[in-house]
Design an enzyme around this catalytic site. Structure first.
Site, PDB file in Angstrom:
ATOM      1  N   SER A   1       3.191  -8.012  -2.375  1.00  0.00           N
ATOM      2  CA  SER A   1       1.936  -8.211  -3.091  1.00  0.00           C
ATOM      3  C   SER A   1       1.953  -7.372  -4.360  1.00  0.00           C
ATOM      4  O   SER A   1       2.526  -6.279  -4.388  1.00  0.00           O
ATOM      5  CB  SER A   1       0.761  -7.788  -2.210  1.00  0.00           C
ATOM      6  OG  SER A   1      -0.419  -7.645  -2.968  1.00  0.00           O
TER       7      SER A   1
ATOM      8  N   CYS B   1       0.807  -1.223   0.000  1.00  0.00           N
ATOM      9  CA  CYS B   1       0.000   0.000   0.000  1.00  0.00           C
ATOM     10  C   CYS B   1       0.838   1.270   0.000  1.00  0.00           C
ATOM     11  O   CYS B   1       0.365   2.325  -0.409  1.00  0.00           O
ATOM     12  CB  CYS B   1      -0.912   0.023   1.225  1.00  0.00           C
ATOM     13  SG  CYS B   1      -2.072  -1.341   1.288  1.00  0.00           S
TER      14      CYS B   1
ATOM     15  N   GLU C   1       4.089   8.459  -6.965  1.00  0.00           N
ATOM     16  CA  GLU C   1       3.456   7.198  -7.351  1.00  0.00           C
ATOM     17  C   GLU C   1       2.464   7.413  -8.493  1.00  0.00           C
ATOM     18  O   GLU C   1       2.420   6.628  -9.452  1.00  0.00           O
ATOM     19  CB  GLU C   1       2.732   6.592  -6.149  1.00  0.00           C
ATOM     20  CG  GLU C   1       2.005   5.293  -6.474  1.00  0.00           C
ATOM     21  CD  GLU C   1       1.076   4.834  -5.366  1.00  0.00           C
ATOM     22  OE1 GLU C   1       0.843   3.622  -5.257  1.00  0.00           O
ATOM     23  OE2 GLU C   1       0.563   5.696  -4.621  1.00  0.00           O
TER      24      GLU C   1
ATOM     25  N   LYS D   1       2.885   9.700  -2.639  1.00  0.00           N
ATOM     26  CA  LYS D   1       1.753   9.433  -3.527  1.00  0.00           C
ATOM     27  C   LYS D   1       1.811  10.307  -4.776  1.00  0.00           C
ATOM     28  O   LYS D   1       1.302   9.922  -5.835  1.00  0.00           O
ATOM     29  CB  LYS D   1       0.432   9.677  -2.795  1.00  0.00           C
ATOM     30  CG  LYS D   1       0.190   8.780  -1.589  1.00  0.00           C
ATOM     31  CD  LYS D   1      -0.125   7.358  -1.970  1.00  0.00           C
ATOM     32  CE  LYS D   1      -0.519   6.521  -0.749  1.00  0.00           C
ATOM     33  NZ  LYS D   1      -0.704   5.094  -1.087  1.00  0.00           N
TER      34      LYS D   1
ATOM     35  N   CYS E   1       0.556   6.132   8.119  1.00  0.00           N
ATOM     36  CA  CYS E   1       0.128   7.295   7.340  1.00  0.00           C
ATOM     37  C   CYS E   1      -0.262   8.476   8.216  1.00  0.00           C
ATOM     38  O   CYS E   1      -0.209   9.624   7.765  1.00  0.00           O
ATOM     39  CB  CYS E   1      -1.047   6.915   6.441  1.00  0.00           C
ATOM     40  SG  CYS E   1      -0.665   5.601   5.262  1.00  0.00           S
TER      41      CYS E   1
ATOM     42  N   GLU F   1       3.687   2.791 -15.228  1.00  0.00           N
ATOM     43  CA  GLU F   1       2.974   1.506 -15.249  1.00  0.00           C
ATOM     44  C   GLU F   1       1.595   1.598 -14.605  1.00  0.00           C
ATOM     45  O   GLU F   1       0.772   0.686 -14.759  1.00  0.00           O
ATOM     46  CB  GLU F   1       3.806   0.418 -14.552  1.00  0.00           C
ATOM     47  CG  GLU F   1       3.982   0.588 -13.062  1.00  0.00           C
ATOM     48  CD  GLU F   1       5.189   1.408 -12.685  1.00  0.00           C
ATOM     49  OE1 GLU F   1       5.633   1.291 -11.528  1.00  0.00           O
ATOM     50  OE2 GLU F   1       5.691   2.161 -13.547  1.00  0.00           O
TER      51      GLU F   1
END
Length: 597
Positions: free
Chosen positions: A340, A320, A382, A379, A526, A387
């Site tokens: 993951s 995450c 990100e 973020k 966070c 991709e």
């Protein structure tokens, strides 16, 4: 007067005197620590002590905390010492209020200001700058030493962090955060004397370094030498474009921190007021990233069970946090099959918004702008990863931080504390208690366990059985075991990249004992993100934010991700089976080996 503290009960007590106040304190503490108990304020700037988050900076580089150590027998032997690193000893006498110590502290600030840009009105940290606050506190009304100043170009090369070396006061807080706490090794002192500042090796652009953009350097920087890349203008432009349908999503950690920007207590839950503010600002739809978090659990829990039952790669690491993902890409590229493959919650939400939501509402995805309100600077970077696109559309178009949202609300003239509560929009607005706790360390693991437990055992978790207390806490590195049927699932939890490194090294060496590991780059998770309201060294703020999330989880009617009705409808109508073919196309990603510099 005796200094009592649970951590100091077993330490030898010594006698000291501060400003004529005689007191007993534990041996080994500093003058600064003793002054807190005495009710004496000594200003600091470079000093940082977040005990619970294991974040310390004690370089004594700014000299703002100077006090006078007095020799009772011979005043000629009195000397100035930095309170933050000078240890108290038996019989020491200290004065913080002499003209010599006051002048020394003021002069230290004046010298810093003499080499600092006079840009307070337009500075992103105006009224949040610790140097600015100190100048006011110490009654500095003029800069007596005008002259040459540093003149370096501003580094705006990355999508996440802006580095303005002209505002660096060389306190080294960022260096401690980056190298000691996060173990990224990106920042170090550059140059000497007047022109010294902190930056990447050889002063290469931030985007060319191995920076993870976790933002902890930004969170602890006392000035605006390091700030996030501001994107508020892009949001206003999208809102005011009649051809764009602008949707906004808010991360779970925002709701327990945003109120701080409006004078509310840390941990105050302002979910409803936040939704009202966003609607008044002009967004076409206001959704909750918690919906994406529930989808994430559907995918991560399914992936974990698949790996567990088919002897695939274990432990599985949660994915995450984009800062920790970039950390493993740079620092442990040989382990890229371990995390993951699930996208992060806000990226999943963006994908769903530009596919499922667009189709249901007959909107061209080209005209949808997805804005993410995040506690995290990483973020921003990100969202720009190539991709993370779907049919040439960015999953998320614009990311702004909690601080940026607060600035936008103020800019719009909205009286935040007076707002009524509103509900999130649907069909992407229903959430669960499991998704709320994503915002704190241990929360992702607990949310995944709630779902995996029921799917593995077939037994229902009722009432407070959904709470896995062994997964909760604030310590940066911890573990727990949860029994699921005849299996014992071993879980590791790390917040802070330095702690993550220890777990990753165990995996690399074949010594890991875990089945699943949750990693969050920011200490505390966070809620302590680089884009949150500045905590200014107060770790109580992080604790209160965590308590706010757990309370919201407790009050939720639905507390398990796989019981979110709108999520189940999404899978039934559009995605199909969790961890299935379409889910892989839409909701999963891959990672890339990156150069370590």
């Amino acid at each position: 007067m005796t200094m009592n503290n649970k951590n100091n009960e077993d330490k030898k007590q010594i006698n000291i005197k501060i400003n004529d106040l005689e007191m007993k304190v534990p041996q080994g503490i500093t003058i600064l620590e003793a002054s807190h108990e005495a009710g004496v304020k000594i200003p600091t700037l470079c000093h940082l002590d977040l005990h619970d988050l294991q974040l310390y900076n004690k370089t004594a580089s700014c000299r703002v905390c100077m006090v006078e150590q007095v020799d009772p027998k011979d005043n000629s032997k009195n000397k100035l010492v930095p309170a933050c690193v000078t240890k108290a000893y038996e019989g020491i006498t200290v004065r913080t209020d002499t003209i010599r110590s006051i002048t020394a502290r003021r002069m230290a600030v004046e010298l810093l200001l003499s080499n600092h840009p006079n840009q307070c009105f337009t500075c992103p940290k105006n009224l949040e700058c610790e140097l600015q606050a100190l100048a006011d506190e110490l009654n500095v009304r003029e800069i007596r030493w005008e002259g040459e100043r540093m003149d370096y170009p501003k580094d705006m090369s990355s999508d996440a962090i802006v580095k303005d070396s002209n505002k660096c006061i060389y306190c080294r807080r960022c260096e401690t955060g980056c190298n000691v706490i996060q173990t990224c090794g990106i920042l170090s002192g550059i140059g000497r004397g007047f022109d010294a500042f902190v930056g990447p090796a050889f002063n290469i652009p931030m985007v060319e370094s191995s920076c993870t953009y976790c933002g902890q350097c930004v969170q602890v920087c006392p000035t605006a030498a390091l700030t996030e890349m501001y994107h508020t203008d892009k949001v206003w432009a999208a809102i005011n474009d009649p051809d764009k349908h602008v949707v906004v999503q808010t991360a779970p950690a925002i709701r327990v921190a945003l109120g701080e920007l409006f004078g509310m207590e840390a941990g105050s839950r302002v979910t409803g007021k936040m939704v009202t503010a966003l609607k008044r600002m002009g967004f076409d739809a206001v959704f909750d990233t918690d919906f994406g978090a529930d989808v994430t659990i559907m995918e991560e829990a399914s992936e974990f069970i698949y790996r567990l039952e088919n002897n695939k790669t274990l432990p599985m690491l949660t994915s995450c946090c984009p800062a920790w993902v970039k950390f493993i890409e740079h620092q442990f590229p040989e382990l890229l099959e371990v995390p993951s493959t699930s996208k992060s919650p806000h990226i999943m939400f963006g994908t769903i918004a530009k596919t499922y939501y667009a189709e249901k509402n007959n909107i061209d995805p080209d005209n949808i702008v997805v804005v993410s309100i995040m506690p995290c600077i990483a973020k921003k970077a990100e969202a720009a990863r190539p991709e993370l696109t779907k049919d040439e559309h960015n999953n998320v178009d614009i990311v702004v931080t909690t601080r940026e949202l607060g600035a936008m609300i103020k800019e719009a003239g909205i009286e935040f504390t007076q707002l009524p509560d509103s509900e999130f929009d649907h069909p992407l607005g229903e959430t669960t208690g499991a998704s709320v706790i994503f915002g704190t360390t241990g929360g992702v693991a607990e949310a995944a366990v709630r779902t995996a437990y029921e799917w593995i055992t077939g037994d229902e978790l009722k009432g407070e059985d959904v709470v896995f207390q062994q997964l909760r806490g604030a310590t940066g590195l911890r573990d727990a075991t949860v029994k699921m049927g005849d299996r014992e699932i071993r879980i590791g939890i790390a917040s802070g990249l330095g702690n993550a490194r220890r777990l990753l090294e165990e995996i690399r060496e074949g010594k890991s004992k875990y089945d699943i590991i949750e990693i969050m780059a920011c200490p505390g998770g966070c809620i302590g993100g680089g884009g949150q309201p500045y905590h200014h060294g107060n770790d109580e703020v992080i604790k209160k934010r965590q308590q706010g999330l757990y309370q919201e989880d407790k009050e939720k009617k639905v507390r398990k991700s796989h019981e979110n009705r709108e999520v189940l409808k999404l899978y039934e109508e559009y995605i199909g089976k969790p961890f299935g073919d379409k889910a892989h196309r839409l909701l999963h990603t891959h990672y890339e080996e990156r150069e370590r510099i």
